[in-house]
Design a protein around this motif. Sequence first.
Motif, PDB file in Angstrom:
ATOM      1  N   THR A  61     -11.474   6.815   1.506  1.00 29.72           N
ATOM      2  CA  THR A  61     -11.850   6.866   2.917  1.00 29.72           C
ATOM      3  C   THR A  61     -10.737   7.547   3.711  1.00 29.72           C
ATOM      4  O   THR A  61      -9.564   7.231   3.532  1.00 29.72           O
ATOM      5  N   VAL A  62     -11.121   8.464   4.572  1.00 27.89           N
ATOM      6  CA  VAL A  62     -10.159   9.168   5.420  1.00 27.89           C
ATOM      7  C   VAL A  62      -9.753   8.244   6.570  1.00 27.89           C
ATOM      8  O   VAL A  62     -10.600   7.786   7.330  1.00 27.89           O
ATOM      9  N   ASN A  63      -8.457   7.983   6.681  1.00 30.81           N
ATOM     10  CA  ASN A  63      -7.972   7.083   7.735  1.00 30.81           C
ATOM     11  C   ASN A  63      -7.687   7.798   9.044  1.00 30.81           C
ATOM     12  O   ASN A  63      -7.603   7.172  10.101  1.00 30.81           O
ATOM     13  N   GLY A  64      -7.505   9.086   8.976  1.00 35.59           N
ATOM     14  CA  GLY A  64      -7.258   9.871  10.178  1.00 35.59           C
ATOM     15  C   GLY A  64      -7.172  11.331   9.804  1.00 35.59           C
ATOM     16  O   GLY A  64      -6.934  11.675   8.649  1.00 35.59           O
ATOM     17  N   ILE A  65      -7.356  12.198  10.788  1.00 36.85           N
ATOM     18  CA  ILE A  65      -7.247  13.633  10.534  1.00 36.85           C
ATOM     19  C   ILE A  65      -6.749  14.328  11.788  1.00 36.85           C
ATOM     20  O   ILE A  65      -7.149  13.992  12.908  1.00 36.85           O
ATOM     21  N   TRP A 109       0.826  -1.199   0.000  1.00 40.76           N
ATOM     22  CA  TRP A 109       0.000   0.000   0.000  1.00 40.76           C
ATOM     23  C   TRP A 109       0.861   1.250   0.000  1.00 40.76           C
ATOM     24  O   TRP A 109       2.060   1.192   0.233  1.00 40.76           O
ATOM     25  N   ILE A 110       0.204   2.393  -0.278  1.00 44.07           N
ATOM     26  CA  ILE A 110       0.872   3.692  -0.229  1.00 44.07           C
ATOM     27  C   ILE A 110       0.079   4.584   0.715  1.00 44.07           C
ATOM     28  O   ILE A 110      -1.144   4.677   0.614  1.00 44.07           O
ATOM     29  N   GLY A 111       0.773   5.229   1.627  1.00 44.43           N
ATOM     30  CA  GLY A 111       0.123   6.157   2.541  1.00 44.43           C
ATOM     31  C   GLY A 111       0.409   7.594   2.136  1.00 44.43           C
ATOM     32  O   GLY A 111       1.518   7.912   1.695  1.00 44.43           O
ATOM     33  N   PHE A 112      -0.586   8.454   2.268  1.00 44.37           N
ATOM     34  CA  PHE A 112      -0.416   9.868   1.972  1.00 44.37           C
ATOM     35  C   PHE A 112      -0.941  10.708   3.132  1.00 44.37           C
ATOM     36  O   PHE A 112      -1.929  10.352   3.782  1.00 44.37           O
ATOM     37  N   LYS A 113      -0.269  11.827   3.365  1.00 43.91           N
ATOM     38  CA  LYS A 113      -0.801  12.873   4.226  1.00 43.91           C
ATOM     39  C   LYS A 113      -1.072  14.071   3.320  1.00 43.91           C
ATOM     40  O   LYS A 113      -0.194  14.489   2.567  1.00 43.91           O
ATOM     41  N   VAL A 114      -2.286  14.580   3.388  1.00 50.29           N
ATOM     42  CA  VAL A 114      -2.706  15.686   2.524  1.00 50.29           C
ATOM     43  C   VAL A 114      -3.179  16.847   3.387  1.00 50.29           C
ATOM     44  O   VAL A 114      -3.982  16.655   4.309  1.00 50.29           O
ATOM     45  N   LYS A 115      -2.674  18.042   3.075  1.00 51.83           N
ATOM     46  CA  LYS A 115      -3.125  19.233   3.785  1.00 51.83           C
ATOM     47  C   LYS A 115      -4.273  19.864   3.010  1.00 51.83           C
ATOM     48  O   LYS A 115      -4.131  20.202   1.836  1.00 51.83           O
ATOM     49  N   ALA A 116      -5.403  20.026   3.690  1.00 52.30           N
ATOM     50  CA  ALA A 116      -6.590  20.619   3.072  1.00 52.30           C
ATOM     51  C   ALA A 116      -6.657  22.101   3.397  1.00 52.30           C
ATOM     52  O   ALA A 116      -6.115  22.549   4.413  1.00 52.30           O
ATOM     53  N   ALA A 119      -3.686   2.543  -7.087  1.00 49.61           N
ATOM     54  CA  ALA A 119      -2.482   3.214  -7.603  1.00 49.61           C
ATOM     55  C   ALA A 119      -2.283   2.928  -9.083  1.00 49.61           C
ATOM     56  O   ALA A 119      -1.784   3.779  -9.829  1.00 49.61           O
ATOM     57  N   GLU A 120      -2.697   1.742  -9.526  1.00 53.02           N
ATOM     58  CA  GLU A 120      -2.494   1.339 -10.911  1.00 53.02           C
ATOM     59  C   GLU A 120      -3.526   1.938 -11.860  1.00 53.02           C
ATOM     60  O   GLU A 120      -3.187   2.347 -12.974  1.00 53.02           O
ATOM     61  N   VAL A 121      -4.781   1.995 -11.441  1.00 59.93           N
ATOM     62  CA  VAL A 121      -5.853   2.408 -12.359  1.00 59.93           C
ATOM     63  C   VAL A 121      -6.219   3.883 -12.231  1.00 59.93           C
ATOM     64  O   VAL A 121      -7.131   4.350 -12.905  1.00 59.93           O
ATOM     65  N   THR A 122      -5.524   4.618 -11.374  1.00 63.69           N
ATOM     66  CA  THR A 122      -5.720   6.061 -11.251  1.00 63.69           C
ATOM     67  C   THR A 122      -4.355   6.737 -11.258  1.00 63.69           C
ATOM     68  O   THR A 122      -3.316   6.078 -11.295  1.00 63.69           O
ATOM     69  N   ILE A 128      -3.718   3.968   0.008  1.00 64.19           N
ATOM     70  CA  ILE A 128      -4.036   3.581  -1.363  1.00 64.19           C
ATOM     71  C   ILE A 128      -3.551   2.162  -1.608  1.00 64.19           C
ATOM     72  O   ILE A 128      -2.369   1.858  -1.409  1.00 64.19           O
ATOM     73  N   ILE A 129      -4.457   1.282  -2.036  1.00 60.21           N
ATOM     74  CA  ILE A 129      -4.063  -0.088  -2.352  1.00 60.21           C
ATOM     75  C   ILE A 129      -3.438  -0.129  -3.747  1.00 60.21           C
ATOM     76  O   ILE A 129      -3.621   0.791  -4.537  1.00 60.21           O
TER      77      ILE A 129
END
Length: 201
Positions: A149-153, A120-127, A167-170, A162-163
């Motif tokens: 789905t938001v895993n945490g905030i 998997w790939i993990g991301f942190k995104v600033k909104a 990652a492959e189809v987007t 991201i599974i």
Amino acid sequence: MFTGLITDQGVLHSLTQGPVRRFEVRSSYPHDDLKLGASIAHNGVCLTLVEIHPDPKGSRFIVEVSPETLAVTTLGDWKVGDTINLERALKIGDELGGHIVQGHVDGVGEVVERQDQTGWIGFKVKAPAALSRFIAHKGSITVEGVSLTVNGIEGDIFDLMIIPHTAEVTTLGQLQSGMRVNLEVDVMARYAARLSQTAQT
């Protein structure tokens, strides 16, 4: 109306500058299956087809983007050759596999961290600060047109996982720290916030 489930990855074939920018996109959607005036979400932005042409890979179509849309989304950053997440509008009777997505970007976030893990790939995104109150743990959010789905905030930063398939189809597998992403919050969260505000007045 969309679901946030990407049905094709298009490629920006050409662009024309002007008061209204014109993007030509190549896709694998069959030429005969597209109609003028139809809506397709491009990285989460709902755009209307104004021209359609046959292409060996399926189709080439043109969409027009206003200065306002360019200013409030990432579409102004697009370059020829960029890959684009595409989703055709939901039809009555289609499976709602993601969540209700309107194709109206609420703001642009920034990837602040990427973690590549086994499987998997993990991301942190600033909104943007104005959107944080609509983002909830285990709630839905649309990133670049993809229902996630938001895993945490914590504060303005939310976590995603991201599974490999996603990652492959987007285009999400291409994201790196510092990149900007289109965000659309869950419309249900907006209505809930509005109802709460109304109840307090």
